[in-house]
Write an enzyme that holds these catalytic residues in place. Structure first.
Site, PDB file in Angstrom:
ATOM      1  CG  ASN A   1      -0.236  12.347  16.071  1.00 52.28           C
ATOM      2  OD1 ASN A   1       0.638  12.062  16.883  1.00 52.28           O
ATOM      3  ND2 ASN A   1      -1.516  12.021  16.230  1.00 52.28           N
TER       4      ASN A   1
ATOM      5  CG  ASP B   1      -2.904  10.683   7.232  1.00 55.56           C
ATOM      6  OD1 ASP B   1      -3.183  11.830   7.630  1.00 55.56           O
ATOM      7  OD2 ASP B   1      -3.755   9.797   7.075  1.00 55.56           O
ATOM      8  CB  ILE B   2      -1.280  14.828   9.607  1.00 48.50           C
ATOM      9  CG1 ILE B   2      -2.056  13.847  10.492  1.00 48.50           C
ATOM     10  CG2 ILE B   2      -2.220  15.625   8.707  1.00 48.50           C
ATOM     11  CD1 ILE B   2      -2.958  14.536  11.509  1.00 48.50           C
TER      12      ILE B   2
ATOM     13  CB  THR C   1       8.509   3.885 -11.605  1.00 50.40           C
ATOM     14  OG1 THR C   1       7.763   2.953 -10.829  1.00 50.40           O
ATOM     15  CG2 THR C   1       9.835   4.125 -10.944  1.00 50.40           C
TER      16      THR C   1
ATOM     17  CE  LYS D   1       7.300  -3.634  -4.215  1.00 52.93           C
ATOM     18  NZ  LYS D   1       5.898  -3.302  -3.875  1.00 52.93           N
TER      19      LYS D   1
ATOM     20  NE  ARG E   1       3.008  -5.167 -13.035  1.00 50.60           N
ATOM     21  CZ  ARG E   1       2.567  -3.965 -13.352  1.00 50.60           C
ATOM     22  NH1 ARG E   1       1.386  -3.828 -13.936  1.00 50.60           N
ATOM     23  NH2 ARG E   1       3.291  -2.888 -13.094  1.00 50.60           N
TER      24      ARG E   1
ATOM     25  CG  ASP F   1       5.978  -0.555  -1.623  1.00 61.43           C
ATOM     26  OD1 ASP F   1       6.023   0.646  -1.329  1.00 61.43           O
ATOM     27  OD2 ASP F   1       5.729  -0.967  -2.775  1.00 61.43           O
ATOM     28  CG  LEU F   2       2.382  -1.108   4.142  1.00 60.57           C
ATOM     29  CD1 LEU F   2       1.923  -1.275   5.588  1.00 60.57           C
ATOM     30  CD2 LEU F   2       1.457  -1.874   3.209  1.00 60.57           C
ATOM     31  CE  LYS F   3       4.554   2.994  -3.717  1.00 54.94           C
ATOM     32  NZ  LYS F   3       4.439   1.518  -3.715  1.00 54.94           N
TER      33      LYS F   3
ATOM     34  NE  ARG G   1       7.550  -4.047 -16.375  1.00 53.33           N
ATOM     35  CZ  ARG G   1       7.343  -4.046 -15.048  1.00 53.33           C
ATOM     36  NH1 ARG G   1       8.327  -4.338 -14.215  1.00 53.33           N
ATOM     37  NH2 ARG G   1       6.147  -3.780 -14.559  1.00 53.33           N
TER      38      ARG G   1
HETATM   39  O1  C5P Z   1       5.128  -5.520 -11.362  1.00 48.36           O
HETATM   40  P1  C5P Z   1       6.139  -4.424 -11.228  1.00 48.36           P
HETATM   41  O2  C5P Z   1       7.550  -4.905 -11.486  1.00 48.36           O
HETATM   42  O3  C5P Z   1       5.786  -3.182 -11.999  1.00 48.36           O
HETATM   43  O4  C5P Z   1       6.080  -4.064  -9.681  1.00 48.36           O
HETATM   44  C1  C5P Z   1       6.679  -2.910  -9.145  1.00 48.36           C
HETATM   45  C2  C5P Z   1       6.387  -2.854  -7.680  1.00 48.36           C
HETATM   46  O5  C5P Z   1       7.040  -1.726  -7.138  1.00 48.36           O
HETATM   47  C3  C5P Z   1       4.910  -2.722  -7.356  1.00 48.36           C
HETATM   48  O6  C5P Z   1       4.685  -3.524  -6.213  1.00 48.36           O
HETATM   49  C4  C5P Z   1       4.710  -1.273  -7.029  1.00 48.36           C
HETATM   50  O7  C5P Z   1       3.745  -1.075  -6.033  1.00 48.36           O
HETATM   51  C5  C5P Z   1       6.085  -0.877  -6.500  1.00 48.36           C
HETATM   52  N1  C5P Z   1       6.471   0.519  -6.660  1.00 48.36           N
HETATM   53  C6  C5P Z   1       6.510   1.168  -7.865  1.00 48.36           C
HETATM   54  N2  C5P Z   1       6.866   2.503  -7.944  1.00 48.36           N
HETATM   55  C7  C5P Z   1       7.220   3.156  -6.870  1.00 48.36           C
HETATM   56  C8  C5P Z   1       7.197   2.487  -5.635  1.00 48.36           C
HETATM   57  C9  C5P Z   1       6.843   1.152  -5.567  1.00 48.36           C
HETATM   58  O8  C5P Z   1       6.233   0.566  -8.910  1.00 48.36           O
HETATM   59  N3  C5P Z   1       7.619   4.394  -6.960  1.00 48.36           N
END
Ligand code: C5P
Length: 232
Positions: free
Chosen positions: A61, A58-59, A117, A26, A208, A53-55, A178
């Site tokens: 267009n 925006d509008i 999350t 990712k 992490r 994963d750039l989420k 986790r």
């Molecule tokens: O380090 P960790 O396991 O928390 O990383 C979770 C990854 O998932 C991060 O890169 C975070 O940007 C991404 N993410 C998230 N929650 C979302 C969408 C993406 O934690 N809803």
């Protein structure tokens, strides 16, 4: 596996080490904004699958233009925020389809981020939103289906409800994962890797617990062992 590092060199080094264990890498905002779009191409050239994963939010267009641009980098999955609304989601999906056809490349899956999350029910209320997070997540997932998207990002806690509402083919990506041996950090709606897969996740995102480990390959291996044999 989330490559949340600040340089392309670090990302490529981690990818080389973790390729045997990671189904997909990712690339998030930190890496993309520091290393640029070439990092996606470099990972793809190494034979890695990439979730960009750039989420986008925006509008319609503007998101359509951005979605078209990142489709050209060749990622396997891209995402937009469901909070951008149905018009925005439809525009993103159409732009990706058109651009992939025009360039004669494989179309990346387009998925919608539901509720992050890192947000729990208390924070949700502090943001002035009444109602349960899980209800929002399920109705935004149904909206994503209607808009022609391929899936969503949600917490493991909502995965089984989404699976029931949106069917077997719908892609459910769950961050907030986790293992029992790692800390939660800023993630709130969390589950273990096996818990997320058993709940119906198609892909789990782990950052992490692996990147922060003294032995990233060992940490990734432990996670794989844990999910082996899980349903999903
Ligand atoms: O380090 P960790 O396991 O928390 O990383 C979770 C990854 O998932 C991060 O890169 C975070 O940007 C991404 N993410 C998230 N929650 C979302 C969408 C993406 O934690 N809803």
């Amino acid at each position: 596996m989330a490559l949340d590092v600040s340089t392309g060199e670090k990302a490529l080094e981690l990818a080389d080490r973790l390729k045997p264990c990671a189904g997909m890498f990712k690339v998030g905002m930190e890496l993309f904004y520091s290393a640029g779009g070439d990092i996606v191409k470099e990972l793809k050239n190494k034979g890695c699958r990439v979730f960009l994963d750039l989420k986008l939010h925006d509008i319609p267009n503007t998101v359509a233009g951005a979605a078209r641009a990142i489709t050209g980098l060749g990622p396997d999955i891209i995402n937009v925020h469901a909070a951008g609304g149905p018009g925005m989601m439809r525009s993103a999906a159409e732009a990706v389809r058109d651009e992939a056809e025009r360039k004669k490349i494989a179309r990346p899956l387009v998925i919608a981020v539901t509720v992050l999350t890192s947000i729990d029910q208390k924070t949700f209320h502090e943001m002035g939103i009444n109602g349960k997070i899980e209800d929002f997540v399920v109705s935004w997932s149904e909206m994503a289906v209607e808009c022609g998207l391929d899936g969503v990002v949600a917490s493991p806690a909502e995965a089984s409800m989404i699976r029931k509402a949106c069917g077997d083919k719908f892609v459910i990506v769950t961050p907030g994962v986790r293992p029992a041996w790692s800390g939660a950090g800023d993630q709130k709606r969390i589950a273990t890797p096996s818990g997320a897969i058993s709940a119906g996740a198609t892909y789990i995102v782990v950052g992490r617990p692996i990147t922060g480990s003294a032995d990233p390959l060992g940490a990734a291996g432990k996670i794989i062992e844990e999910i082996k044999g899980c349903a999903g």
